[in-house]
Scaffold this motif. Structure first.
Motif, PDB file in Angstrom:
ATOM      1  N   GLY A   1       0.817  -1.209   0.000  1.00  0.00           N
ATOM      2  CA  GLY A   1       0.000   0.000   0.000  1.00  0.00           C
ATOM      3  C   GLY A   1       0.849   1.256   0.000  1.00  0.00           C
ATOM      4  O   GLY A   1       0.495   2.263  -0.633  1.00  0.00           O
ATOM      5  N   MET A   2       1.972   1.206   0.704  1.00  0.00           N
ATOM      6  CA  MET A   2       2.904   2.335   0.721  1.00  0.00           C
ATOM      7  C   MET A   2       3.403   2.642  -0.690  1.00  0.00           C
ATOM      8  O   MET A   2       3.495   3.809  -1.094  1.00  0.00           O
ATOM      9  N   GLY A   3       3.703   1.591  -1.452  1.00  0.00           N
ATOM     10  CA  GLY A   3       4.149   1.792  -2.828  1.00  0.00           C
ATOM     11  C   GLY A   3       3.075   2.424  -3.689  1.00  0.00           C
ATOM     12  O   GLY A   3       3.350   3.351  -4.472  1.00  0.00           O
ATOM     13  N   ASN A   4       1.836   1.949  -3.556  1.00  0.00           N
ATOM     14  CA  ASN A   4       0.732   2.511  -4.339  1.00  0.00           C
ATOM     15  C   ASN A   4       0.522   3.993  -4.030  1.00  0.00           C
ATOM     16  O   ASN A   4       0.365   4.828  -4.938  1.00  0.00           O
ATOM     17  N   SER A   5       0.516   4.324  -2.754  1.00  0.00           N
ATOM     18  CA  SER A   5       0.245   5.706  -2.350  1.00  0.00           C
ATOM     19  C   SER A   5       1.419   6.631  -2.650  1.00  0.00           C
ATOM     20  O   SER A   5       1.222   7.813  -2.956  1.00  0.00           O
TER      21      SER A   5
ATOM     22  N   GLU B   1       0.171  15.375   2.315  1.00  0.00           N
ATOM     23  CA  GLU B   1      -1.220  15.233   2.749  1.00  0.00           C
ATOM     24  C   GLU B   1      -1.993  14.260   1.854  1.00  0.00           C
ATOM     25  O   GLU B   1      -2.688  13.353   2.352  1.00  0.00           O
ATOM     26  N   HIS B   2      -1.866  14.432   0.540  1.00  0.00           N
ATOM     27  CA  HIS B   2      -2.649  13.607  -0.384  1.00  0.00           C
ATOM     28  C   HIS B   2      -2.189  12.149  -0.376  1.00  0.00           C
ATOM     29  O   HIS B   2      -3.019  11.230  -0.420  1.00  0.00           O
ATOM     30  N   SER B   3      -0.889  11.915  -0.347  1.00  0.00           N
ATOM     31  CA  SER B   3      -0.407  10.534  -0.361  1.00  0.00           C
ATOM     32  C   SER B   3      -0.735   9.827   0.946  1.00  0.00           C
ATOM     33  O   SER B   3      -1.077   8.638   0.954  1.00  0.00           O
ATOM     34  N   THR B   4      -0.668  10.562   2.071  1.00  0.00           N
ATOM     35  CA  THR B   4      -1.020   9.969   3.357  1.00  0.00           C
ATOM     36  C   THR B   4      -2.503   9.621   3.400  1.00  0.00           C
ATOM     37  O   THR B   4      -2.898   8.521   3.819  1.00  0.00           O
TER      38      THR B   4
ATOM     39  N   ASP C   1       3.100   6.693   8.251  1.00  0.00           N
ATOM     40  CA  ASP C   1       3.875   7.846   8.716  1.00  0.00           C
ATOM     41  C   ASP C   1       4.925   8.280   7.702  1.00  0.00           C
ATOM     42  O   ASP C   1       5.285   9.455   7.638  1.00  0.00           O
ATOM     43  N   LYS C   2       5.390   7.337   6.900  1.00  0.00           N
ATOM     44  CA  LYS C   2       6.536   7.599   6.034  1.00  0.00           C
ATOM     45  C   LYS C   2       6.163   7.878   4.577  1.00  0.00           C
ATOM     46  O   LYS C   2       6.967   8.414   3.818  1.00  0.00           O
ATOM     47  N   VAL C   3       4.948   7.505   4.170  1.00  0.00           N
ATOM     48  CA  VAL C   3       4.622   7.539   2.748  1.00  0.00           C
ATOM     49  C   VAL C   3       4.673   8.949   2.163  1.00  0.00           C
ATOM     50  O   VAL C   3       5.060   9.144   1.000  1.00  0.00           O
ATOM     51  N   GLY C   4       4.313   9.953   2.930  1.00  0.00           N
ATOM     52  CA  GLY C   4       4.344  11.323   2.413  1.00  0.00           C
ATOM     53  C   GLY C   4       5.754  11.768   2.064  1.00  0.00           C
ATOM     54  O   GLY C   4       5.994  12.323   0.974  1.00  0.00           O
ATOM     55  N   SER C   5       6.697  11.524   2.956  1.00  0.00           N
ATOM     56  CA  SER C   5       8.089  11.894   2.691  1.00  0.00           C
ATOM     57  C   SER C   5       8.665  11.093   1.534  1.00  0.00           C
ATOM     58  O   SER C   5       9.459  11.613   0.733  1.00  0.00           O
TER      59      SER C   5
ATOM     60  N   ALA D   1      13.179   5.544  -3.343  1.00  0.00           N
ATOM     61  CA  ALA D   1      13.166   6.557  -2.292  1.00  0.00           C
ATOM     62  C   ALA D   1      12.619   5.964  -1.005  1.00  0.00           C
ATOM     63  O   ALA D   1      11.658   5.190  -1.010  1.00  0.00           O
ATOM     64  N   SER D   2      13.246   6.343   0.088  1.00  0.00           N
ATOM     65  CA  SER D   2      12.729   6.084   1.430  1.00  0.00           C
ATOM     66  C   SER D   2      12.241   7.417   1.984  1.00  0.00           C
ATOM     67  O   SER D   2      12.214   8.423   1.275  1.00  0.00           O
ATOM     68  N   HIS D   3      11.889   7.427   3.250  1.00  0.00           N
ATOM     69  CA  HIS D   3      11.472   8.684   3.870  1.00  0.00           C
ATOM     70  C   HIS D   3      12.669   9.577   4.173  1.00  0.00           C
ATOM     71  O   HIS D   3      12.490  10.733   4.558  1.00  0.00           O
ATOM     72  N   LYS D   4      13.898   9.039   3.958  1.00  0.00           N
ATOM     73  CA  LYS D   4      15.103   9.810   4.265  1.00  0.00           C
ATOM     74  C   LYS D   4      15.912  10.210   3.029  1.00  0.00           C
ATOM     75  O   LYS D   4      16.499  11.295   3.004  1.00  0.00           O
ATOM     76  N   LYS D   5      15.967   9.357   2.011  1.00  0.00           N
ATOM     77  CA  LYS D   5      16.820   9.659   0.863  1.00  0.00           C
ATOM     78  C   LYS D   5      16.327   8.948  -0.384  1.00  0.00           C
ATOM     79  O   LYS D   5      15.315   8.237  -0.345  1.00  0.00           O
ATOM     80  N   SER D   6      17.050   9.137  -1.497  1.00  0.00           N
ATOM     81  CA  SER D   6      16.658   8.538  -2.762  1.00  0.00           C
ATOM     82  C   SER D   6      17.898   8.121  -3.555  1.00  0.00           C
ATOM     83  O   SER D   6      19.024   8.513  -3.224  1.00  0.00           O
ATOM     84  N   ALA D   7      17.680   7.341  -4.604  1.00  0.00           N
ATOM     85  CA  ALA D   7      18.755   6.928  -5.503  1.00  0.00           C
ATOM     86  C   ALA D   7      18.168   6.713  -6.884  1.00  0.00           C
ATOM     87  O   ALA D   7      17.042   6.220  -7.025  1.00  0.00           O
ATOM     88  N   VAL D   8      18.928   7.076  -7.911  1.00  0.00           N
ATOM     89  CA  VAL D   8      18.481   6.968  -9.300  1.00  0.00           C
ATOM     90  C   VAL D   8      19.444   6.058 -10.061  1.00  0.00           C
ATOM     91  O   VAL D   8      20.665   6.240  -9.981  1.00  0.00           O
ATOM     92  N   PHE D   9      18.898   5.104 -10.798  1.00  0.00           N
ATOM     93  CA  PHE D   9      19.712   4.157 -11.558  1.00  0.00           C
ATOM     94  C   PHE D   9      19.233   4.127 -13.005  1.00  0.00           C
ATOM     95  O   PHE D   9      18.146   3.624 -13.295  1.00  0.00           O
TER      96      PHE D   9
END
Length: 242
Positions: free
Chosen positions: A40-44, A64-67, A83-87, A173-181
């Motif tokens: 569900g976190m992935g979908n949102s 707000e919208h993703s949460t 808690d983390k999906v918005g970030s 992406a996590s709630h803290k950082k991201s990476a692009v490949f």
């Protein structure tokens, strides 16, 4: 053994490649697992990222919208992932904008297409996250950003890249950082062939296995890994033993 209106997909090809018994459980026996908080976190997160990319909404609006989107998925039940999906949504969108500053607005979101190949009996479906005129971008919400992309994700996007004729990029992406490949041409071609081989192997199985008793004798049940819930493990063991 025929499945009415069957179509190949990257997820089905990966299931067969990684664990044939899981493909049988899901797609031949028709058992679908319930949406987990991680799913569900992935979908949102994809939904929130789309709001940012298409409508240029503020980070606060995206959060707000993703949460809210995730809360609705689970009828108000709240999880750690909520808690983390918005970030995560914000980090996905910002990673794409920063890595591709001239990309502009995507042309398509969650675009479904069907492809037929002479070498396969069944068509292949593709569902891209964000499709631009000259590239495909796939987003992955996670609680821990990897140092390299997951192999099944690479196979999926390599399949999409060749079938759609566009280069592919994976964004985590996590709630803290991201990476692009960005996937290079050699990686794409190699993994595309792997996916085709998986589909061809699967079709050979479907042509030559007459019934469920035969496949249970041929394919050992393997319930290792995070893709199996305990309920599915127990159910699969019952099915294989009867």
């Amino acid at each position: 053994m025929k499945i009415n209106e069957y179509r190949h997909s990257a997820s089905k090809g990966n299931d067969w490649y990684n664990n044939p018994s899981q493909w049988i459980y899901r797609h031949l026996l028709g058992n679908r697992s319930e949406t987990t908080p991680r799913m569900g976190m992935g979908n949102s997160a994809e939904f929130g990222c789309a709001i940012s990319l298409f409508y240029k909404r503020s980070d606060a609006d995206v959060v707000e919208h993703s949460t809210n989107h995730m809360v609705k998925q689970f009828d108000g039940e709240w999880f750690d992932e909520t808690d983390k999906v918005g970030s995560i949504s914000v980090n996905l969108a910002n990673a794409i904008k920063e890595h591709f500053p001239d990309a502009g607005i995507p042309h398509l979101f969650q675009s479904y297409k069907r492809h037929s190949l002479d070498s396969l009996e069944y068509p292949i479906t593709t569902v891209t996250d964000f499709e631009y005129e000259n590239m495909i971008v796939d987003t992955k919400a996670t609680l821990a950003v990897p140092t390299k992309p997951r192999e099944d994700h690479v196979r999926q996007q390599s399949l999409y890249s060749v079938l759609l004729g566009k280069p592919a990029t994976l964004v985590y992406a996590s709630h803290k950082k991201s990476a692009v490949f960005e996937l290079d041409e050699k990686t794409i071609n190699t993994n595309y062939e792997t996916m085709l081989n998986s589909f061809e192997s699967l079709e050979t199985f479907m042509r030559n296995v007459p019934n469920t008793e035969t496949f249970k004798q041929m394919i050992p049940l393997n319930t290792d890994g995070f893709k199996w819930s305990q309920e599915d493990r127990d159910n699969a063991k019952t099915l294989w033993n009867n």
